[in-house]
Design a protein around this motif. Structure first.
Motif, short mmCIF file in Angstrom:
data_model
loop_
_atom_site.label_atom_id
_atom_site.label_comp_id
_atom_site.label_asym_id
_atom_site.label_seq_id
_atom_site.Cartn_x
_atom_site.Cartn_y
_atom_site.Cartn_z
N ALA A 268 59.65 31.44 22.06
CA ALA A 268 58.30 31.05 21.63
C ALA A 268 58.28 30.73 20.13
CB ALA A 268 57.32 32.17 21.95
N THR A 269 58.99 31.54 19.35
CA THR A 269 59.01 31.33 17.90
C THR A 269 59.67 30.00 17.55
OG1 THR A 269 59.13 33.72 17.60
CG2 THR A 269 59.66 32.36 15.69
N VAL B 255 58.57 42.94 19.19
CA VAL B 255 59.30 41.69 19.43
C VAL B 255 60.18 41.87 20.66
CG1 VAL B 255 60.97 40.03 18.50
CG2 VAL B 255 59.31 41.12 16.97
N TYR C 185 62.13 37.35 24.84
CA TYR C 185 61.62 35.99 25.07
C TYR C 185 60.75 35.47 23.93
CZ TYR C 185 59.22 39.48 27.99
OH TYR C 185 58.69 40.63 28.49
N ASP C 186 60.43 36.32 22.94
CA ASP C 186 59.66 35.84 21.78
C ASP C 186 60.49 34.90 20.89
OD1 ASP C 186 57.51 37.32 22.68
OD2 ASP C 186 57.95 39.04 21.37
N THR C 187 61.81 35.00 20.99
CA THR C 187 62.65 34.06 20.24
C THR C 187 62.38 32.63 20.69
OG1 THR C 187 64.39 35.68 19.81
CG2 THR C 187 65.06 33.37 19.79
N GLY D 192 62.06 31.77 27.40
CA GLY D 192 60.76 32.35 27.10
C GLY D 192 60.13 33.11 28.24
N GLY E 131 56.84 34.63 26.31
CA GLY E 131 57.07 34.87 24.88
C GLY E 131 55.88 34.48 24.04
N ARG E 132 55.76 35.17 22.89
CA ARG E 132 54.74 34.83 21.90
C ARG E 132 55.44 34.67 20.56
NH1 ARG E 132 52.67 33.32 25.35
NH2 ARG E 132 50.93 34.01 26.59
N PRO E 133 54.99 33.71 19.75
CA PRO E 133 55.67 33.53 18.45
C PRO E 133 55.54 34.78 17.57
CG PRO E 133 54.09 31.73 18.88
CD PRO E 133 53.89 32.77 19.94
N VAL E 134 56.58 35.09 16.87
CA VAL E 134 56.54 36.20 15.90
C VAL E 134 55.91 35.64 14.63
CG1 VAL E 134 57.89 38.00 14.76
CG2 VAL E 134 58.64 37.13 16.98
#
Ligand code: ZN
Ligand code: ZN
Length: 300
Positions: free
Chosen positions: A275-276, A268, A271-273, A82, A291-294
């Protein structure tokens, strides 16, 4: 029932309860499947009916992007920690045991702290750099046969027993064939098709384990690719640059709570993977996470 059998049955039962008890979780199982060197342009040309069906049924973007350098180990480290390379510091791309493990938490260590079971099935030994002690319950690298068929077979043999909360699967074939023969070669196209069959093995195994209804699949890649001529004038695939061909990757969510047929328009990043996956499992994101969640891919 013998005492030891009972004990292991109880342990599995307790593990299941721990997973279900995650407050705020949206799924009990997250399977991240990385198709090495699978560019959106290549996938579009390839014979991948299962992958394309999951993209159409789920939420997708063909315009996610990875980090620079767009190399396998740095990119996967961002996918699974992340954070960017400046923070995770994995700036090499081969298995170098003397360098030890990654120095930042991984999604496996963060999930493990919450009692979630974890697994990795990988086609390259260098993923050992992400295998922090005590954080991956099952790490499978089939050294004698690194093909996606072999990785998927190991997964199918184990998933019903472990029912991992967080699981990473890596298919290496498109990268191997892309480097050797070029990114649009028949050999690379065959590798894409082989990964599609392996993806079906994963999906069927999750269904057979009875956990499909509580699972989310994320299908993505570490990087894309472009062709170059080698010193003999032979076309070879490569990657590592910041060019759009190298950094553009697919990102697909499929399964529990995913908005059907959704085109993801939010940016996207690799590193968002991470977070998701944590967000789906109800694991709080640590401070300093890039990262941030998608979240737009999922129902409210
Ligand atoms: Zn790669
Ligand atoms: Zn490569």
């Amino acid at each position: 029932m013998s005492r030891s059998l009972f004990r292991s049955a109880f342990a599995i039962f307790a593990l299941g309860c721990a997973q279900l008890a995650q407050a705020g979780s949206r799924a009990d199982h997250v399977f991240i499947v990385s198709f090495d060197q699978a560019s959106p342009a290549g996938i579009a040309k390839a014979d991948m009916p299962v992958y394309k069906e999951m993209a159409a049924q789920g939420a997708h973007t063909w315009e996610a992007y990875t980090i620079v350098p767009s190399l396998t180990l740095p990119s996967h480290t961002s996918m699974l920690t992340g954070v960017g390379i400046q923070k995770h510091q994995i700036d090499w791309n081969s298995y170098m045991p003397e360098r030890g493990q990654v120095k930042v938490p991984t999604i496996f260590s963060l999930a493990k702290e919450k009692g979630i079971s974890t697994a990795m099935f990988v086609a390259k030994e260098k993923f050992q750099h992400l295998n922090l002690p005590g954080t991956v319950d099952l790490f499978v690298y089939p050294k004698d046969d690194e093909t996606c068929g072999s990785v998927a077979r190991h997964f199918a043999e184990q998933v019903g027993t472990l029912k991992p909360g967080l699981c990473f699967i890596h298919f290496g074939d498109p990268d191997v064939k892309g480097h050797e023969f070029g990114i649009d070669s028949p050999q690379k196209m065959q590798a894409y098709a082989d990964t599609d069959k392996a993806l079906k093995v994963l999906r069927d195994a999750v269904a057979n384990a009875g956990i499909a209804d509580s699972s989310v699949f994320i299908l993505t890649a570490d990087h894309g690719c472009h062709d170059i001529k080698d010193s003999n004038g032979i076309t070879r695939g490569t990657h590592g640059s910041s060019s759009p061909e190298d950094v553009t990757i697919p990102w697909i969510a499929w399964g529990k709570g995913v908005k059907p047929g959704k085109t993801i328009t939010a940016p996207v990043v690799q590193y968002d993977t991470a977070a998701t996956a944590l967000w789906l499992l109800g694991v709080p994101l640590p401070e300093g996470f890039w990262g941030r969640p998608v979240s737009s891919a999922f129902e409210e």
